[in-house]
Design an enzyme around this catalytic site. Structure first.
Site, PDB file in Angstrom:
ATOM      1  N   ARG A 107     112.211  20.846  40.556  1.00  0.00           N
ATOM      2  CA  ARG A 107     112.297  21.374  39.190  1.00  0.00           C
ATOM      3  C   ARG A 107     112.052  22.881  39.197  1.00  0.00           C
ATOM      4  O   ARG A 107     111.119  23.345  39.869  1.00  0.00           O
ATOM      5  CB  ARG A 107     111.229  20.742  38.291  1.00  0.00           C
ATOM      6  CG  ARG A 107     111.354  19.251  38.070  1.00  0.00           C
ATOM      7  CD  ARG A 107     110.141  18.776  37.276  1.00  0.00           C
ATOM      8  NE  ARG A 107     110.025  17.326  37.269  1.00  0.00           N
ATOM      9  CZ  ARG A 107     108.876  16.677  37.054  1.00  0.00           C
ATOM     10  NH1 ARG A 107     107.754  17.366  36.841  1.00  0.00           N
ATOM     11  NH2 ARG A 107     108.839  15.362  37.065  1.00  0.00           N
ATOM     12  N   HIS A 136     106.742  19.513  42.387  1.00  0.00           N
ATOM     13  CA  HIS A 136     108.161  19.480  42.010  1.00  0.00           C
ATOM     14  C   HIS A 136     108.766  20.886  42.051  1.00  0.00           C
ATOM     15  O   HIS A 136     109.963  21.058  42.277  1.00  0.00           O
ATOM     16  CB  HIS A 136     108.334  18.885  40.603  1.00  0.00           C
ATOM     17  CG  HIS A 136     108.121  17.399  40.553  1.00  0.00           C
ATOM     18  ND1 HIS A 136     109.015  16.510  41.085  1.00  0.00           N
ATOM     19  CD2 HIS A 136     107.101  16.659  40.052  1.00  0.00           C
ATOM     20  CE1 HIS A 136     108.566  15.266  40.895  1.00  0.00           C
ATOM     21  NE2 HIS A 136     107.397  15.332  40.289  1.00  0.00           N
ATOM     22  N   HIS A 140     101.222   8.447  34.725  1.00  0.00           N
ATOM     23  CA  HIS A 140     101.964   7.891  35.867  1.00  0.00           C
ATOM     24  C   HIS A 140     102.047   6.366  35.859  1.00  0.00           C
ATOM     25  O   HIS A 140     102.097   5.742  36.912  1.00  0.00           O
ATOM     26  CB  HIS A 140     101.369   8.393  37.189  1.00  0.00           C
ATOM     27  CG  HIS A 140     101.663   9.845  37.429  1.00  0.00           C
ATOM     28  ND1 HIS A 140     101.070  10.849  36.712  1.00  0.00           N
ATOM     29  CD2 HIS A 140     102.528  10.451  38.280  1.00  0.00           C
ATOM     30  CE1 HIS A 140     101.530  12.025  37.117  1.00  0.00           C
ATOM     31  NE2 HIS A 140     102.414  11.813  38.065  1.00  0.00           N
ATOM     32  N   HIS A 199     106.127   5.666  36.561  1.00  0.00           N
ATOM     33  CA  HIS A 199     106.800   6.104  37.798  1.00  0.00           C
ATOM     34  C   HIS A 199     105.771   6.311  38.906  1.00  0.00           C
ATOM     35  O   HIS A 199     104.575   6.381  38.641  1.00  0.00           O
ATOM     36  CB  HIS A 199     107.599   7.398  37.580  1.00  0.00           C
ATOM     37  CG  HIS A 199     106.754   8.622  37.335  1.00  0.00           C
ATOM     38  ND1 HIS A 199     106.145   8.893  36.122  1.00  0.00           N
ATOM     39  CD2 HIS A 199     106.404   9.643  38.163  1.00  0.00           C
ATOM     40  CE1 HIS A 199     105.486  10.029  36.203  1.00  0.00           C
ATOM     41  NE2 HIS A 199     105.609  10.501  37.436  1.00  0.00           N
ATOM     42  N   HIS A 231     104.766   8.965  41.835  1.00  0.00           N
ATOM     43  CA  HIS A 231     104.975  10.354  42.269  1.00  0.00           C
ATOM     44  C   HIS A 231     104.485  10.482  43.711  1.00  0.00           C
ATOM     45  O   HIS A 231     103.323  10.196  44.005  1.00  0.00           O
ATOM     46  CB  HIS A 231     104.196  11.299  41.343  1.00  0.00           C
ATOM     47  CG  HIS A 231     104.071  12.714  41.852  1.00  0.00           C
ATOM     48  ND1 HIS A 231     104.802  13.763  41.336  1.00  0.00           N
ATOM     49  CD2 HIS A 231     103.292  13.239  42.835  1.00  0.00           C
ATOM     50  CE1 HIS A 231     104.482  14.884  41.980  1.00  0.00           C
ATOM     51  NE2 HIS A 231     103.565  14.595  42.899  1.00  0.00           N
TER      52      HIS A 231
HETATM   53 ZN   LIG Z   1     106.166  13.748  39.839  1.00  0.00          ZN
END
Ligand SMILES: [Zn+2]
Length: 243
Positions: free
Chosen positions: A169, A185, A222, A225, A227
């Site tokens: 990102r 990220h 979280h 998802h 991470h």
């Molecule tokens: Zn993440």
């Protein structure tokens, strides 16, 4: 009779050619669209070819470890090569030769990504890899290294597809996603996974494949998802999974 003899001779010659071809295939790894190794590598070697090897086996550092990608083939690299060989049913001696290279060639695409992951799924932010906290070239290289770890994780989880929802990102993309300041990220190292296997299966197994940064269910933000990322110091937190 002469014609028959000539035909017989041609047949015999074809036969020996075929034998030569077979032997060459068995002992020489094929040239590869991404990278071709030209020597057997073992402990004590160093160089760019060691670096390339380390990137491919970085998903096999052992529990809680990350393999240094430093171009120096030491005991940790030998152990990683050995685990890679074991994972794919090769004779495991920690020495990278044609058998190991052939497996790597079979696993990698011509752009050097592993078979089951692409640059596109590691970057849903922009096409340039710019705007993060490192240079675009570094971010893309970090994403490549992360993908080889993902390939190892995927294989260990029974060759089931892993679904990424986020990778690299830029600062703008990270802010839009509500990512933490200083997030991995921004470096291209972090991956968010959704879907199956379960998040707990993913985060638990990820501990064996070179991810020092793991956040999952029970850690704020979280629960939807997993991470996983490389980073220098270990930080694992997924309380609902017992981590
Ligand atoms: Zn993440």
């Amino acid at each position: 009779m002469k014609r028959l003899l000539r035909a017989l001779l041609a047949f015999v010659m074809l036969g020996s050619l075929a034998v030569v071809g077979t032997v060459a295939t068995a002992t020489t790894a094929q040239a590869d669209g991404c990278y071709t190794w030209n020597r057997t590598l073992k402990q004590g070697h160093s160089g760019a070819d060691v670096t390339q090897l380390q990137i491919r086996v970085a998903g096999y550092p052992g529990y809680g470890a990350e393999l240094a990608i430093d171009g120096k083939f030491g005991p940790a690299t030998a152990a990683a090569v050995k685990r890679f060989q074991q994972a794919y049913g090769l004779s495991a001696d920690g020495v990278a030769g044609n058998q190991t290279y052939s497996k790597i060639y079979a696993l990698q695409d011509n752009d050097c990504t592993p078979a089951h992951f692409t640059y596109a799924e590691m970057n849903r932010c922009n096409s340039t890899w710019s705007g993060g906290s490192v240079s675009a070239a570094t971010a893309k290289q970090n994403a490549l290294r992360a993908m080889w770890k993902l390939e190892a994780l995927r294989h260990a989880l029974g060759d089931r597809p892993l679904v990424t929802s986020s990778g690299f990102r830029s600062t703008a993309c990270n802010n839009a996603a509500g990512g933490a300041a200083g997030s991995n990220h921004l470096t291209g190292r972090a991956i968010d996974l959704v879907g199956t296997p379960t998040f707990c299966q993913i985060v638990k197994q990820a501990r064996y494949h070179g991810f020092n940064h793991i956040l999952g269910p029970g850690f704020p933000g979280h629960n939807d998802h997993a991470h996983i990322s490389g980073q220098a110091t270990r930080r694992w937190s997924a309380p609902n999974c017992g981590i």
